[in-house]
Design a protein around this motif. Sequence first.
Motif, mmCIF file in Angstrom:
data_model
loop_
_atom_site.group_PDB
_atom_site.id
_atom_site.type_symbol
_atom_site.label_atom_id
_atom_site.label_comp_id
_atom_site.label_asym_id
_atom_site.label_seq_id
_atom_site.Cartn_x
_atom_site.Cartn_y
_atom_site.Cartn_z
ATOM 1 N N PHE A 1 -7.641 0.193 -3.646
ATOM 2 C CA PHE A 1 -6.899 0.611 -2.466
ATOM 3 C C PHE A 1 -6.293 -0.602 -1.768
ATOM 4 O O PHE A 1 -5.114 -0.614 -1.398
ATOM 5 C CB PHE A 1 -7.848 1.373 -1.540
ATOM 6 N N VAL A 2 -7.101 -1.628 -1.559
ATOM 7 C CA VAL A 2 -6.595 -2.824 -0.888
ATOM 8 C C VAL A 2 -5.486 -3.467 -1.726
ATOM 9 O O VAL A 2 -4.471 -3.930 -1.189
ATOM 10 C CB VAL A 2 -7.742 -3.818 -0.614
ATOM 11 N N TRP A 3 -5.667 -3.453 -3.029
ATOM 12 C CA TRP A 3 -4.613 -3.978 -3.916
ATOM 13 C C TRP A 3 -3.298 -3.237 -3.676
ATOM 14 O O TRP A 3 -2.227 -3.836 -3.567
ATOM 15 C CB TRP A 3 -5.080 -3.811 -5.367
ATOM 16 N N ALA A 4 -3.400 -1.885 -3.542
ATOM 17 C CA ALA A 4 -2.186 -1.109 -3.271
ATOM 18 C C ALA A 4 -1.594 -1.498 -1.924
ATOM 19 O O ALA A 4 -0.378 -1.627 -1.774
ATOM 20 C CB ALA A 4 -2.511 0.379 -3.288
ATOM 21 N N LEU A 5 -2.467 -1.702 -0.923
ATOM 22 C CA LEU A 5 -1.965 -2.020 0.404
ATOM 23 C C LEU A 5 -1.204 -3.339 0.434
ATOM 24 O O LEU A 5 -0.276 -3.510 1.222
ATOM 25 C CB LEU A 5 -3.130 -2.072 1.413
ATOM 26 N N THR A 6 -1.604 -4.267 -0.440
ATOM 27 C CA THR A 6 -0.876 -5.538 -0.449
ATOM 28 C C THR A 6 0.551 -5.351 -0.933
ATOM 29 O O THR A 6 1.409 -6.193 -0.704
ATOM 30 C CB THR A 6 -1.554 -6.589 -1.363
ATOM 31 N N GLY A 7 0.817 -4.210 -1.606
ATOM 32 C CA GLY A 7 2.176 -3.960 -2.064
ATOM 33 C C GLY A 7 3.072 -3.435 -0.964
ATOM 34 O O GLY A 7 4.274 -3.255 -1.160
ATOM 35 N N LEU A 8 2.492 -3.143 0.190
ATOM 36 C CA LEU A 8 3.302 -2.639 1.284
ATOM 37 C C LEU A 8 4.095 -3.781 1.903
ATOM 38 O O LEU A 8 3.743 -4.942 1.786
ATOM 39 C CB LEU A 8 2.410 -2.032 2.373
ATOM 40 N N HIS A 9 5.141 -3.382 2.637
ATOM 41 C CA HIS A 9 5.937 -4.384 3.352
ATOM 42 C C HIS A 9 5.057 -5.068 4.387
ATOM 43 O O HIS A 9 4.025 -4.525 4.791
ATOM 44 C CB HIS A 9 7.091 -3.695 4.063
ATOM 45 N N ALA A 10 5.502 -6.216 4.845
ATOM 46 C CA ALA A 10 4.753 -6.911 5.896
ATOM 47 C C ALA A 10 4.721 -6.046 7.138
ATOM 48 O O ALA A 10 5.698 -5.369 7.462
ATOM 49 C CB ALA A 10 5.429 -8.243 6.203
#
Lengths: 240, 115, 608
Positions: free
Chosen positions: A21-30
């Motif tokens: 999940f956290v890995w996916a969140l890092t793909g979000l925009h800043a």
Amino acid sequence: MTRRTRLGTFVAAGAALAVLFVWALTGLHAFGDFQGEYGRILNRTAGSQRHVTNVVAAIVFDYRGFDTLGEESILFAAVIGIALLLREARDEGERRIDVVRSDFIRAVGLFAVGPTVLVGLYVIAHGYLTPGGAFQGGVATASGLVLLYAAGRYRAYRAASPKAMVDLVEGTGIGTYTALGVASLAVGSAYLANVVDLGTKGTLASGGTIPILNAASALAVIAAVVLICHEFLEELMTPA
Amino acid sequence: MSFLPYALAAWLFFVGLYGVVTSRHLVHLVVCLGVMQSSSYVLLLAIGYRTGKKAPIFTSGVPVKLGAVDPVVQALTLTDVVVSVTATALILALVVEIWKRSGKLDPDSLRKKET
Amino acid sequence: MNVLVPLAVAVPLLGAAALASLGHVSPARVDDVVAAAIALAVTVFCVILIFQSSHGTIHYWFGGWQPRNGIAIGISFSVDPLGAGIAALIGALMTAALVQSIDYFEEEVPPHFFVLMLVFLAAMVGFAFSSDLFNMFVFFELMSTAAFALTGYRIEHRSVLQGAINFAVVNGIGAFMLLVGIALVYGRTGALNLAQIGQVLSRHGPDGLVVVAFALIVVGLLTKAGAVPFHFWLSDAYAVAPAPVCILFAGVMSDLGLHGVARVYWESFSGVLGGHADGVRAVLIGIGVLTALLGALMAFLQSALKRMLAFVVISHVGVFLAAIGLLTARGLAGATLYVVADGLVKGALFCAVGHLARRVGHTDELIAHGRGRSLPITGSILAVGALGLAAVPPLGTFVSYALVDDAAGRLGDRWLPPVLALATAVTGAAVLRAVGRIFLGLGPDEDDLLVSVPRGEEEDEGERNAPRRGFLLWGPAVALLAAGLGLAFAPGLADHAIGHAERFVDRPQVARETLHGATSAPTPPAHEHVGTSSYALGGASALLAVGLAWVGLYRRRIPRKIRAALDATFGGVVLRLRLLHDGVVGEYVTWLTVGAAAITGLLALLTR
């Protein structure tokens, strides 16, 4: 499974899921740099297209008004569901003590009922102009009514909101919303299209069907909250 | 600062989930579900935020050109809150029934008895 | 502007609102008939829509908000023959359920029940048509809310309470996973319309966010569908809901989760994940096969008919998922046809069980042993339905199975159809065995292999007065069964299904039609020929079903040595499986977490 096995399995699986999940969140925009076009377009055009100043209200009751119909239906279904689940015949005789004894609480509480309901109604009415709307104001108004129970006596609360009337109000709220959509159909437009005169932006008479849908939703929300509290209070007021 | 809101959403998600799995009291379980639901609100609103912009309410005097934060996620969160509240209310009705009939509120006590 | 599309959802909602306000003044039977009439109307709308949409998918934009410059502003419904077919199934099952309700309940049913059934109808139809991701979530939650309340109808029983609360909690967490997936997708694409999401995502390759978002959405939808390991709530809830409600749960609610997966994959993710389709395929087929086999085994181990049928539903969900997981147009066509045919059959089975419950008072095959001898029609429905479950040729379910067989063959997955045939055979066998026990009095009335509901816990229990209009209880079952099996005789059904499926999976063209108003291309012609291998597998499945049913009945006659050997090998596994399904919500959620982690992890690994 024993509780220990359960905990161990969960911690392992949960940790794996958390990492992913956290890995996916890092793909979000800043954070703070959202580029989505949908919202931008609506911010720019909602005011001129619908003559309302609260864009979120325009989305909730117009652009994505069909979602709100679904949401009202969920509220409606939940109320009916709770009534169905807690429906067994209850003895009208004995009741637990339901009168607040402290005079101070009664005075302050009952004094607060009026202003709370008024503020709630104001928030509902101006929902498409300033922050607020059917849901926010509806819950506030309903809590004013529930205050009658909390600060006063249960019987007063019940008298102020007789069940049959509230049922009718709930049904009317959702019925109006749905029917309005059908009315748009009858005029040859799409379901829930905004076919009423749009009025002047910034005044109460603006937004076309938005204020009507706003009012219908508010009715449904107030009735729903009052009914839900009613059901739970009935359940807990009666000795088991 | 920039990853913290997302991390908060993830934290709430897993703390709530942990609570549901290990709960010993049905009302506590419902509250943990509520924590998980808050996680979705935080995630949605964090996604739509735009630094330096204001709320998407353009009352008189506020020019549209200034831009605002994303209004769509706010509408989604509003719907999400209503949906969560109704689910919670329904589950609590079931919890009240369980308490009335068995006097026990431990989720594990709902274990089936097999022949 | 096609008015039937919004009316299919608006009419039941209006009906629900009216019944809620005025239902108290009329007797329950009147409320029931009104609701049944509305359901019938919706069914008719949807059937008309099947034909209207066969020339081109109907895109309906609510509020009149057509897309501007290729960006979707409002919410849309996309009606194509496959979706309309499922919607028609929903309408038909609801009509049957409401007709059965007229005489099923002995007590005066509160109008709330019919209000919730109509809302449930609107929600399912809306979910089947919706092509906006958040709108799908809203209808998903509406379905769930109505469903929990309906499950808890006979709240006096402990098992009902437990079933309802497990349903609510596990489904709620599944819904939540779906929502998080949607939030991630919105964060990346800024869009909620399925076609538009597809356009934005397909510009780049998949990365962590895309894969995890897809995985979470799939987990949420599969929780509703009841795939393993998200299925535990389903066997608890379907076993305790009243029979008319089960008709809908079993016939279509679970399968809607799969329809959602298909729509989301094809319209939004097939572009970006298309290059890694093999990885996605492996995961979906893997879950499908696991679910199909586990469900079938558990079904065979039950003696309570409703719980057995719940596991049959789970097993067939696995079969459909495997078919969809082939990720081809033929697979999708086969899966949709199978959902419709099998849904009608399962609906008929639950309807017949409802009749049995009402007349005999028990639906446990050990307790009701031999008591069904006076109910030949019900018994026949169950027996024929069981064969339908096993996809015996040349009936409706077989045609769909043959299509799936063909689809798998073209991909080279020749091992899949026999495995699926095995699962359907075992499910058919379980029901046949129960028929043998209850209606023919065969076999002993004790069997320690089977899981039973303890006496006093079964919610349909007790001797009852015979219903006044018995045909209302079994009539709908006959109609549903005839429709489901009779689909085989609809001319060119498979060909049409393939053609429409080909259009459905053409993502770029769908996006052009939805977002830019392009006109539909004509449906590509297709010709489907049922191969001999399909006939062989279908026939073998039916024979296996009968054989296993016989073994189930006369287990004691098997030589002792063989039985001891089988016990030693499988006994431990069977016992552990039974213990897992023990009703503790904390464990169910743990398994959900395990499943979510596994699916997300596997998808991440296989799409690098």
